[in-house]
Motif scaffolding. Structure first.
Motif, PDB file in Angstrom:
ATOM      1  N   SER A 118       2.166   1.662  -3.511  1.00 33.37           N
ATOM      2  CA  SER A 118       1.066   2.016  -4.410  1.00 33.37           C
ATOM      3  C   SER A 118       0.726   3.499  -4.318  1.00 33.37           C
ATOM      4  O   SER A 118       0.499   4.160  -5.341  1.00 33.37           O
ATOM      5  CB  SER A 118      -0.160   1.165  -4.090  1.00 33.37           C
ATOM      6  OG  SER A 118      -1.264   1.545  -4.874  1.00 33.37           O
ATOM      7  N   THR A 119       0.698   4.042  -3.098  1.00 36.45           N
ATOM      8  CA  THR A 119       0.383   5.463  -2.933  1.00 36.45           C
ATOM      9  C   THR A 119       1.409   6.335  -3.633  1.00 36.45           C
ATOM     10  O   THR A 119       1.060   7.280  -4.353  1.00 36.45           O
ATOM     11  CB  THR A 119       0.323   5.824  -1.431  1.00 36.45           C
ATOM     12  OG1 THR A 119      -0.702   5.081  -0.802  1.00 36.45           O
ATOM     13  CG2 THR A 119       0.064   7.314  -1.244  1.00 36.45           C
TER      14      THR A 119
ATOM     15  N   ARG B 182      -7.403   8.831  -6.348  1.00 34.92           N
ATOM     16  CA  ARG B 182      -6.475   9.205  -5.284  1.00 34.92           C
ATOM     17  C   ARG B 182      -6.566  10.700  -4.982  1.00 34.92           C
ATOM     18  O   ARG B 182      -6.857  11.519  -5.855  1.00 34.92           O
ATOM     19  CB  ARG B 182      -5.046   8.900  -5.700  1.00 34.92           C
ATOM     20  CG  ARG B 182      -4.681   7.449  -5.703  1.00 34.92           C
ATOM     21  CD  ARG B 182      -4.341   6.934  -4.315  1.00 34.92           C
ATOM     22  NE  ARG B 182      -3.667   5.637  -4.400  1.00 34.92           N
ATOM     23  CZ  ARG B 182      -3.356   4.908  -3.360  1.00 34.92           C
ATOM     24  NH1 ARG B 182      -3.658   5.322  -2.130  1.00 34.92           N
ATOM     25  NH2 ARG B 182      -2.751   3.749  -3.518  1.00 34.92           N
TER      26      ARG B 182
ATOM     27  N   ASN C 292      -4.425   9.381   2.463  1.00 34.81           N
ATOM     28  CA  ASN C 292      -4.264   7.967   2.137  1.00 34.81           C
ATOM     29  C   ASN C 292      -3.992   7.106   3.362  1.00 34.81           C
ATOM     30  O   ASN C 292      -3.571   5.956   3.241  1.00 34.81           O
ATOM     31  CB  ASN C 292      -3.154   7.801   1.093  1.00 34.81           C
ATOM     32  CG  ASN C 292      -3.508   8.482  -0.219  1.00 34.81           C
ATOM     33  OD1 ASN C 292      -4.347   7.995  -0.980  1.00 34.81           O
ATOM     34  ND2 ASN C 292      -2.895   9.636  -0.472  1.00 34.81           N
TER      35      ASN C 292
ATOM     36  N   SER D 168       0.825  -1.209   0.000  1.00 29.16           N
ATOM     37  CA  SER D 168       0.000   0.000   0.000  1.00 29.16           C
ATOM     38  C   SER D 168       0.857   1.257   0.000  1.00 29.16           C
ATOM     39  O   SER D 168       0.505   2.263  -0.632  1.00 29.16           O
ATOM     40  CB  SER D 168      -0.946   0.007   1.199  1.00 29.16           C
ATOM     41  OG  SER D 168      -0.225   0.047   2.415  1.00 29.16           O
ATOM     42  N   GLN D 169       1.983   1.228   0.686  1.00 28.22           N
ATOM     43  CA  GLN D 169       2.880   2.378   0.693  1.00 28.22           C
ATOM     44  C   GLN D 169       3.446   2.632  -0.699  1.00 28.22           C
ATOM     45  O   GLN D 169       3.450   3.775  -1.189  1.00 28.22           O
ATOM     46  CB  GLN D 169       4.017   2.154   1.699  1.00 28.22           C
ATOM     47  CG  GLN D 169       3.577   2.204   3.145  1.00 28.22           C
ATOM     48  CD  GLN D 169       4.678   1.830   4.107  1.00 28.22           C
ATOM     49  OE1 GLN D 169       5.542   1.007   3.795  1.00 28.22           O
ATOM     50  NE2 GLN D 169       4.657   2.428   5.290  1.00 28.22           N
TER      51      GLN D 169
END
Length: 340
Positions: free
Chosen positions: A87-88, A318, A241, A84-85
């Motif tokens: 991806s952000t 996002r 996020n 997830s990190q």
């Protein structure tokens, strides 16, 4: 190369650990933070600059190149990173060239950066893409890095398969929680420079950004955390996020990419007369995220349905909160979420 040129190169090598450092947090007493916010901790709230003043800033062009060709980003993940990190951060980088995102968008924010030109009249490019990635989860250079050993990390990644792209490449080194970098949290949250051929084999523009979520979010993940001395002057914002460290990194990445693109070799766009201590287009707007920002106030930003704060939209829905940058046209800090 004549003797004077050789001296300049050697001087820049020696001074590299001292220059081009960035802290997005606007209330430290560093030279650039004072330029950016107009205040020191003892003067919190007294700034009259708000989004900036053309009377106080003398940003000049020093005849060097800007990054006008399409930029190929090479990401170097040093340490342990969750999906997830990553991806952000990737989604933010992809969003820079994605004009389909709703306004105010990341690509509209980057359009201010593209206003900068070199002596040939070429603008900073609108095209940025991720061209390759490298992963070093075993911390092959250890958990404590210097500014020069960051270049060794880049060299290791190239030997492991990343291209040495000296035409279009920009190398981004991300260090995870548990990795200490020289001056991290104490003075800087990120910096940009260029590699030395003696260490990497080529002169390559690069930036380093560290994850601060566990160590110093009140310094490097502002405004998702605030320092204790500010008391009740302002409250921490909810990150868009869900990870204060990564959402704080995104703003530092934006800061460094904007400066790297407009001043890649320390001889293009900056304020001040000393190239070893330049004030660049991100430094001038530290702590400003919306209209009215400055003097301890981020400015007007939006809130989503879950109470998370943001000022730009990215791809795939996002949202991000990134600092404004200095516009050479308005001669003030600018962002796409400005209130008309």
């Amino acid at each position: 190369m004549n003797s004077s040129s050789t001296f300049v190169v050697l001087l820049l090598h020696l001074l590299a650990p001292l220059i081009l450092s960035a802290s997005p947090f606007p209330y430290t007493t560093t030279k650039r933070s004072i330029y950016a916010s107009g205040v020191t901790p003892s003067g919190l709230g007294e700034s009259k600059r708000f989004e900036g003043s053309s009377d106080l800033v003398h940003l000049r062009y020093h005849m060097g190149p800007v990054l006008s060709s399409p930029i190929k980003l090479y990401l170097i993940w040093y340490g342990q990173w969750s999906p997830s990190q990553k991806s952000t951060i990737r989604d933010f980088l992809f969003s820079i060239s994605d004009s389909s995102s709703p306004s105010p968008s990341v690509s509209e924010w980057w359009s201010t950066v593209t206003l900068y030109v070199d002596q040939t009249g070429a603008n900073v490019t609108r095209s940025l893409s991720i061209a390759g990635e490298s992963f070093d989860s075993s911390l092959s250079r250890g958990s404590t890095l210097t500014r020069l050993s960051i270049q060794q990390v880049i060299s290791d990644s190239i030997r492991s398969g990343l291209p040495a792209d000296h035409r279009n490449g920009v190398y981004l080194v991300f260090t995870s929680a548990g990795v200490d970098v020289q001056d991290f949290c104490r003075a800087v949250c990120g910096f940009h420079y260029f590699t030395f051929p003696s260490m990497v084999g080529h002169t390559l523009p690069y930036a380093w950004i560290g994850y601060s979520g566990r160590r110093c979010p009140d310094v490097c993940a502002y405004p998702f955390a605030v320092p204790a001395y500010m008391g009740h002057a302002t409250a921490a914002m909810r990150p868009p996020n869900g990870d204060a460290g990564v959402d704080g990194m995104v703003s530092v990445i934006a800061h460094e990419l904007a400066e790297l693109s407009t001043n890649p070799l320390v001889n293009a766009w900056y304020a001040g007369e000393d190239p070893t201590s330049p004030t660049e287009i991100g430094d001038l707007c530290e702590g400003v995220y919306g209209s009215g920002g400055g003097g301890g106030y981020t400015g007007e930003v939006a809130t989503d349905g879950a109470g998370r704060r943001f000022n730009v939209n990215g791809r795939s829905g996002r949202k991000f909160l990134i600092q404004w940058v200095w516009s050479p046209v308005l001669r003030a800090c600018a962002g796409p979420n400005a209130i008309a």
